[in-house]
Design a protein around this motif. Structure first.
Motif, PDB file in Angstrom:
ATOM      1  N   ASP A 224       0.812  -1.214   0.000  1.00 39.84           N
ATOM      2  CA  ASP A 224       0.000   0.000   0.000  1.00 39.84           C
ATOM      3  C   ASP A 224       0.847   1.267   0.000  1.00 39.84           C
ATOM      4  OD1 ASP A 224      -2.276  -1.457  -0.044  1.00 39.84           O
ATOM      5  OD2 ASP A 224      -2.609  -1.403   2.118  1.00 39.84           O
ATOM      6  N   TYR A 225       2.028   1.208   0.650  1.00 39.44           N
ATOM      7  CA  TYR A 225       2.787   2.446   0.740  1.00 39.44           C
ATOM      8  C   TYR A 225       3.326   2.885  -0.620  1.00 39.44           C
ATOM      9  CZ  TYR A 225       6.905  -0.525   0.918  1.00 39.44           C
ATOM     10  OH  TYR A 225       7.861  -1.446   0.630  1.00 39.44           O
ATOM     11  N   THR A 228       0.615   4.979  -1.878  1.00 35.45           N
ATOM     12  CA  THR A 228       0.761   6.285  -1.221  1.00 35.45           C
ATOM     13  C   THR A 228       1.797   7.123  -1.961  1.00 35.45           C
ATOM     14  OG1 THR A 228       0.355   5.154   0.867  1.00 35.45           O
ATOM     15  CG2 THR A 228       1.135   7.411   1.000  1.00 35.45           C
ATOM     16  N   PRO A 322      14.518  -0.684  10.957  1.00 36.02           N
ATOM     17  CA  PRO A 322      14.133  -0.149  12.270  1.00 36.02           C
ATOM     18  C   PRO A 322      13.203  -1.101  13.026  1.00 36.02           C
ATOM     19  CG  PRO A 322      13.035   1.045  10.503  1.00 36.02           C
ATOM     20  CD  PRO A 322      14.074   0.179   9.870  1.00 36.02           C
TER      21      PRO A 322
ATOM     22  N   GLY B 103      -6.157   1.658   6.510  1.00 33.02           N
ATOM     23  CA  GLY B 103      -5.064   0.916   7.145  1.00 33.02           C
ATOM     24  C   GLY B 103      -3.748   1.651   7.074  1.00 33.02           C
ATOM     25  N   HIS B 106      -0.179  -0.064   6.713  1.00 35.77           N
ATOM     26  CA  HIS B 106       0.481  -0.496   5.488  1.00 35.77           C
ATOM     27  C   HIS B 106       0.716   0.646   4.518  1.00 35.77           C
ATOM     28  CE1 HIS B 106      -0.138  -4.505   6.909  1.00 35.77           C
ATOM     29  NE2 HIS B 106      -1.421  -4.279   7.052  1.00 35.77           N
ATOM     30  N   ALA B 107      -0.015   1.733   4.709  1.00 33.90           N
ATOM     31  CA  ALA B 107       0.101   2.835   3.764  1.00 33.90           C
ATOM     32  C   ALA B 107       1.327   3.701   4.046  1.00 33.90           C
ATOM     33  CB  ALA B 107      -1.165   3.680   3.788  1.00 33.90           C
ATOM     34  N   LEU B 108       1.979   3.472   5.192  1.00 32.51           N
ATOM     35  CA  LEU B 108       3.217   4.197   5.488  1.00 32.51           C
ATOM     36  C   LEU B 108       4.397   3.265   5.219  1.00 32.51           C
ATOM     37  CD1 LEU B 108       2.144   5.841   8.854  1.00 32.51           C
ATOM     38  CD2 LEU B 108       2.445   6.997   6.683  1.00 32.51           C
ATOM     39  N   ASN B 109       5.474   3.850   4.704  1.00 36.27           N
ATOM     40  CA  ASN B 109       6.667   3.053   4.442  1.00 36.27           C
ATOM     41  C   ASN B 109       7.315   2.654   5.776  1.00 36.27           C
ATOM     42  OD1 ASN B 109       9.169   2.042   3.704  1.00 36.27           O
ATOM     43  ND2 ASN B 109       9.340   3.423   1.962  1.00 36.27           N
ATOM     44  N   PRO B 110       7.454   1.343   6.019  1.00 39.07           N
ATOM     45  CA  PRO B 110       7.900   0.894   7.347  1.00 39.07           C
ATOM     46  C   PRO B 110       9.339   1.274   7.699  1.00 39.07           C
ATOM     47  CG  PRO B 110       7.760  -0.951   5.823  1.00 39.07           C
ATOM     48  CD  PRO B 110       7.139   0.221   5.132  1.00 39.07           C
ATOM     49  N   VAL B 111      10.177   1.587   6.717  1.00 44.77           N
ATOM     50  CA  VAL B 111      11.574   1.849   7.050  1.00 44.77           C
ATOM     51  C   VAL B 111      11.965   3.324   6.934  1.00 44.77           C
ATOM     52  CG1 VAL B 111      12.293  -0.482   6.461  1.00 44.77           C
ATOM     53  CG2 VAL B 111      12.421   1.304   4.744  1.00 44.77           C
ATOM     54  N   LYS B 112      10.968   4.199   6.829  1.00 49.27           N
ATOM     55  CA  LYS B 112      11.289   5.629   6.800  1.00 49.27           C
ATOM     56  C   LYS B 112      10.636   6.336   7.972  1.00 49.27           C
ATOM     57  CE  LYS B 112      12.228   6.149   2.060  1.00 49.27           C
ATOM     58  NZ  LYS B 112      13.047   6.898   1.358  1.00 49.27           N
ATOM     59  N   GLN B 117       8.495  11.135   5.672  1.00 43.32           N
ATOM     60  CA  GLN B 117       7.397  10.778   4.780  1.00 43.32           C
ATOM     61  C   GLN B 117       6.417  11.925   4.607  1.00 43.32           C
ATOM     62  OE1 GLN B 117       5.819   6.745   4.912  1.00 43.32           O
ATOM     63  NE2 GLN B 117       7.246   6.229   6.530  1.00 43.32           N
ATOM     64  N   ILE B 118       6.245  12.716   5.668  1.00 36.09           N
ATOM     65  CA  ILE B 118       5.349  13.874   5.553  1.00 36.09           C
ATOM     66  C   ILE B 118       6.014  14.940   4.683  1.00 36.09           C
ATOM     67  CG2 ILE B 118       4.181  15.722   6.829  1.00 36.09           C
ATOM     68  CD1 ILE B 118       3.963  13.796   9.200  1.00 36.09           C
ATOM     69  N   GLU B 120       8.098  14.533   2.260  1.00 29.72           N
ATOM     70  CA  GLU B 120       8.355  14.145   0.869  1.00 29.72           C
ATOM     71  C   GLU B 120       7.471  14.882  -0.154  1.00 29.72           C
ATOM     72  OE1 GLU B 120       7.816  10.003  -0.061  1.00 29.72           O
ATOM     73  OE2 GLU B 120       9.420  10.089  -1.540  1.00 29.72           O
ATOM     74  N   TYR B 154       9.549   5.790  13.696  1.00 32.26           N
ATOM     75  CA  TYR B 154       9.182   4.940  12.565  1.00 32.26           C
ATOM     76  C   TYR B 154       7.734   4.508  12.751  1.00 32.26           C
ATOM     77  CZ  TYR B 154      14.065   4.655  11.276  1.00 32.26           C
ATOM     78  OH  TYR B 154      15.328   4.956  10.871  1.00 32.26           O
ATOM     79  N   HIS B 156       6.192   1.744  12.974  1.00 30.00           N
ATOM     80  CA  HIS B 156       5.840   0.678  13.916  1.00 30.00           C
ATOM     81  C   HIS B 156       5.912   1.144  15.369  1.00 30.00           C
ATOM     82  CE1 HIS B 156      10.233   0.299  14.039  1.00 30.00           C
ATOM     83  NE2 HIS B 156      10.029  -0.114  15.268  1.00 30.00           N
ATOM     84  N   MET B 167      -1.119   9.957   8.702  1.00 31.24           N
ATOM     85  CA  MET B 167      -1.696   9.937   7.355  1.00 31.24           C
ATOM     86  C   MET B 167      -2.448  11.237   7.090  1.00 31.24           C
ATOM     87  SD  MET B 167      -1.045   7.371   5.388  1.00 31.24           S
ATOM     88  CE  MET B 167      -2.096   7.901   4.067  1.00 31.24           C
ATOM     89  N   MET B 170      -0.075  14.026   6.548  1.00 31.93           N
ATOM     90  CA  MET B 170       0.531  13.875   5.230  1.00 31.93           C
ATOM     91  C   MET B 170      -0.445  14.346   4.154  1.00 31.93           C
ATOM     92  SD  MET B 170       2.787  10.666   4.528  1.00 31.93           S
ATOM     93  CE  MET B 170       1.901   9.466   3.622  1.00 31.93           C
TER      94      MET B 170
END
Lengths: 327, 554
Positions: A224-225, A228, A322, B103, B106-112, B117-118, B120, B154, B156, B167, B170
């Motif tokens: 999903d990202y 986005t 992370p 959700g 999942h819509a956010l990148n887990p490693v940034k 992300q905001i 960008e 992050y 998580h 979200m 953003m």
């Protein structure tokens, strides 16, 4: 949640991993000792082949190498010496194995290092492109070719290359004896000798990097990202470079380091085919005798390479992802 | 929608929008939809999964997969999205219209980091000069009421509600004139949902942003949007002011949606989940007689987790009873310990102290005795899709339990009986079917049939209808009521859905931070709450889903 204990957590994590590696290394030492002793062949008989020797002389030789002692005592002697950094002396060359390994280490590192860097770069690039254009002609063709190379026996590919390009490149060794001793000429000559072995090594190993990169990127493609990121107005290649690839790289990094250790061991065949004066060739020559101290020494060095690479992979993964860091 | 009375161009106008997946003869997801939205207006788009509401939303920014074919016009500020060049489209994305995705996990990148992300889209569209990006991110975080320091976190490391706030921050980053929110609160707790909805409403109103909000829950939409549109099978079937659509639904499907979530306190929905089944509903049950031994009892149950020098008390001294033939709803927000409690009751988690008593006997420890216990206490999980092995036929899924427990009798006969009991009729038709060939409601019935096959006396159901569509929800709840009436089956239903408790439960136990803060009959707890937390839960429900306390008592 960032907690004040995080630093302590990392130190503890490192210590646990390090402790595990030390235990593994000890097991390797034990296993190496047993393994080479159940292997067929009697070093004393091989060394004296072609000479008329009496049983007494054989007994003297056995005594000199400590082979007449009980196995347990032999192992104890070996272990005590090892802890002092002494790998023992080679039966064939009567030289300290430690010195021999040091001498042969750098040609192997040169070969394996160059090969791995090229294979990783090639594999990751091809894998990324293949996944991004899933089911395209490029995807199908490059995956097919990679699989074909992967299934080729290393020695066979090496010999085919030797036959096909034998005129253009040296057929073996690392440097011609008549090359001028200045740095540039030496470097160019080594490079010239390096071409064929490296091509062989790359061709055989790059497929796994490509396939892993391809499948882990495919897994991320529906995430999903990425929608986005597209919705934000990012260009397609930025979506790929900034969001998809960094995530897909995580499992790949682990694999690269896991395999790096094995590539060192895998280079034995390539070194044997191209008479590359590295650890692999030395091991290959020692098996026939069997030159027990040399075999045990290289066995430990190769196993240690795998362990160190594993350790780096673990630490690197923790640093890169992370989510793992927090657990 | 032909609105010619106003001279200003609408912010968004859809004209005969049709979206088809996979070629001419492919699946028609959106079928000739006309819709318009003026600047600053709020529109709710309701419908069940698969009705095409998400496809419609994604088509606005042309975010659909390549296999989708769009016909008709999508006018954003009078400019047709479908005709835009890709470069023009990229400038419009996020700067003119942005999306709050379903959700946020999942819509956010887990490693940034979230700040990155905001930032960008702000950098990309040059919304503010490069030197001001950081302060703009800070400003946005403040707007969504998140501590500024969280910019370094992050995804998580944030809770579900916090991620949804990210979200929203953003989505507002480039000051768009239209925000599309796709099920923004579906995965959230009642209380968090109320907070997020209030925040979104306030920001949209403050900035004069047009909002399209998508949900399957009419009450959520009613609380946020002035107008409502209802979709069914790709078509727009009803549109009008929210109050009117919810209060006097005209279309059959709108009525079903409106009835799916009961009004707490409304006696007509007590023991009466919305169902169209001809099997009808059993009447209200007899109250449990005095002096009956509880079927299940937990005695000062405690579960403590230790790890890394930290101890977490998940369950802190819980005394809970379930009587034979009784339906008890265990409610509480995520993290309240209700799932740990359920796992302990099932013998999947060892209690730190206290005990679980079933039929008066303490839970056994040996694997063999536990197996016999689990035959009598069966579990129904939240998501039937992941609870069923995709490669096992329905027959295999149900027969597996029978084989493990070596139940006597003809296996085929027992499977048929179980399917019959779960109202999958005729049973023969379902036996050879694989899970993916069934609808969500049918899958949950298969899970229930698998439990029923072992003739249990207690069913522990963890959010049994949370992942199901509104119209199916009532059917499954009605099934539970009928099973109780016909088999005397007791149930412990774990849920965050107070409407579910009102629909089927006899008693409610409210769990908060590992403790049962309130236990009582449904009427007592939901109509006359004593504990502060229960009051908060009820207050957090969207307007119109709970009658004021004491007004009507069932």
């Amino acid at each position: 949640m960032p907690s004040p204990r995080r630093g302590g957590g990392t130190a503890r994590y490192l210590l646990t991993k390090l402790g595990g590696a030390v235990i593994s290394l000890f097991m390797v030492v034990v296993l190496g000792f047993i393994l080479f002793r159940v292997m067929p062949g009697d070093p004393v008989k091989t060394m004296t082949r072609g000479h008329p020797v009496t049983n007494e002389q054989l007994a003297i030789l056995e005594h000199r190498y400590g082979l007449d002692k009980p196995k347990i005592a032999q192992f104890w002697d070996y272990l005590v010496k090892l802890l002092h950094g002494d790998f023992g002396d080679s039966y064939q060359y009567s030289r300290p194995v430690g010195d021999m390994i040091l001498e042969k280490l750098w040609p192997t590192v040169l070969l394996v290092g160059t090969g791995t860097i090229l294979a990783v770069a090639l594999g990751l690039w091809l894998g990324t492109r293949a996944a991004w254009q899933r089911n395209s002609v490029f995807d199908k063709a490059s995956t097919g070719i990679a699989l074909a190379f992967w299934s080729m026996p290393t020695f066979w590919l090496g010999m085919i290359l030797l036959t096909a390009a034998g005129g253009l490149f040296p057929s073996g060794g690392m440097v011609y004896p008549d090359t001028p001793p200045d740095f540039l000429s030496q470097a160019l000559d080594i490079l010239h000798h390096l071409v064929l072995p490296v091509i062989t090594l790359v061709a055989v190993v790059y497929a796994q990097y490509q396939l892993v990169m391809r499948s882990s990127l495919l897994e991320e493609m529906d995430a999903d990202y990425l929608t986005t990121a597209r919705a934000k107005g990012l260009r397609d290649d930025l979506v790929r470079r900034r969001h998809a690839v960094p995530n897909a790289l995580l499992p790949t990094v682990t694999l690269v380091f896991l395999h790096l250790g094995m590539v060192v061991a895998g280079a034995i065949t390539v070194e044997a085919v191209f008479s590359w004066p590295g650890l692999g060739q030395m091991t290959y020559n020692a098996i026939g005798v069997p030159d027990l101290p040399v075999l045990q020494g290289t066995f430990i060095v190769l196993a240690a390479a795998v362990l160190v690479m594993n350790l780096i992979a673990d630490v690197l993964y923790r640093f890169l992802d992370p989510r793992v860091r927090a657990v | 929608m032909t609105s010619t009375s106003s001279t200003t161009t609408p912010l968004l106008e859809l004209r005969g929008l049709t979206v088809r997946y996979g070629g001419r003869s492919g699946l028609l997801a959106v079928d000739g939809v006309d819709l318009s939205l003026r600047a600053g207006e709020t529109l709710g788009l309701a419908g069940e999964s698969g009705c095409g509401k998400s496809t419609l939303a994604m088509s606005v920014l042309r975010l659909l997969p390549k296999s989708a074919q769009i016909e008709g016009e999508i006018l954003l500020d009078g400019e047709d999205i479908t005709q835009m060049s890709f470069g023009r489209l990229r400038t419009v994305r996020w700067a003119s219209a942005s999306v709050v995705f379903q959700g946020a996990m999942h819509a956010l990148n887990p490693v940034k980091r979230i700040g990155e992300q905001i930032a960008e889209p702000i950098r990309l569209h040059g919304t503010v000069p490069a030197g001001h990006v950081k302060s703009r991110v800070r400003e946005l975080l403040e707007q969504v009421e998140l501590p500024v320091a969280r910019a370094d976190a992050y995804p998580h490391e944030l809770s579900g509600g916090q991620k949804q706030r990210v979200m929203i921050a953003m989505a507002l980053a480039c000051e768009p004139r239209l925000v599309i929110a796709d099920e923004p609160t579906t995965a959230l707790d009642v209380i968090v949902q109320a907070q997020v909805l209030a925040l979104l409403s306030r920001l949209v109103a403050d900035h004069g942003i047009g909002l399209i909000m998508i949900s399957h829950d009419l009450s959520v939409l009613g609380a946020t949007c002035a107008r409502l549109a209802v979709m069914y099978a790709g078509k727009l079937v009803e549109e009008g002011p929210s109050r009117q659509v919810i209060g006097e639904p005209k279309h059959e499907h709108t009525k079903a949606l409106a009835a799916a979530f009961p009004t707490i306190g409304d006696p007509s929905s007590r023991y009466a989940p919305a169902t169209s089944s001809e099997l009808g509903l059993p009447g209200a049950p007899e109250p449990v007689a005095e002096g009956v031994e509880p079927l299940l009892r937990t005695d000062n149950l405690r579960v403590t987790f230790t790890g890394r020098g930290q101890t977490t008390e998940a369950v802190k001294g819980v005394d809970l009873e379930v009587y034979p033939g009784e339906i008890v709803a265990l409610v509480g927000q995520s993290g309240s310990g209700k799932t740990t409690l359920a796992r302990t009751i099932l013998g999947l988690q060892k209690p730190t102290s206290g005990q679980v008593l079933f039929e008066g006997k303490a839970l056994p420890h040996s694997a063999r005795a536990l197996r016999a216990y689990r035959r009598k206490v069966q579990l129904v999980l939240q998501d039937p899709t992941s609870a069923l092995n995709p490669r096992h036929t329905v027959y295999e899924a149900i027969a597996e339990g029978l084989r493990i427990h070596k139940l006597p009798g003809d296996e085929r006969e027992l499977v048929a009986q179980a399917l019959e009991a779960a109202e999958l009729r005729p049973p023969e038709r379902f036996m050879t079917v694989l899970p993916h060939e069934l609808s969500g409601g049918q899958r949950q019935r298969v899970v229930i049939a698998g439990a029923l096959a072992l003739a249990p006396t207690l069913l522990v159901a963890d959010e049994p209808v949370a992942s199901l569509d509104a119209s199916v929800r009532g059917e499954i709840l009605a099934l539970l009521l009928r099973l109780r009436a016909s088999l005397g089956l007791a149930a412990l239903v774990i849920t965050h859905d107070l409407g579910l408790a009102w629909n089927i439960a006899d008693r409610v136990a409210v769990m908060y931070k590992g403790e049962l803060v309130e236990v009582g009959t449904v009427a007592e707890v939901l109509r006359d709450p004593k504990h502060e937390y229960t009051k908060q839960l009820l207050a957090a429900l969207p307007d119109g889903t709970a009658l004021p306390a004491g007004e009507v008592t069932a």
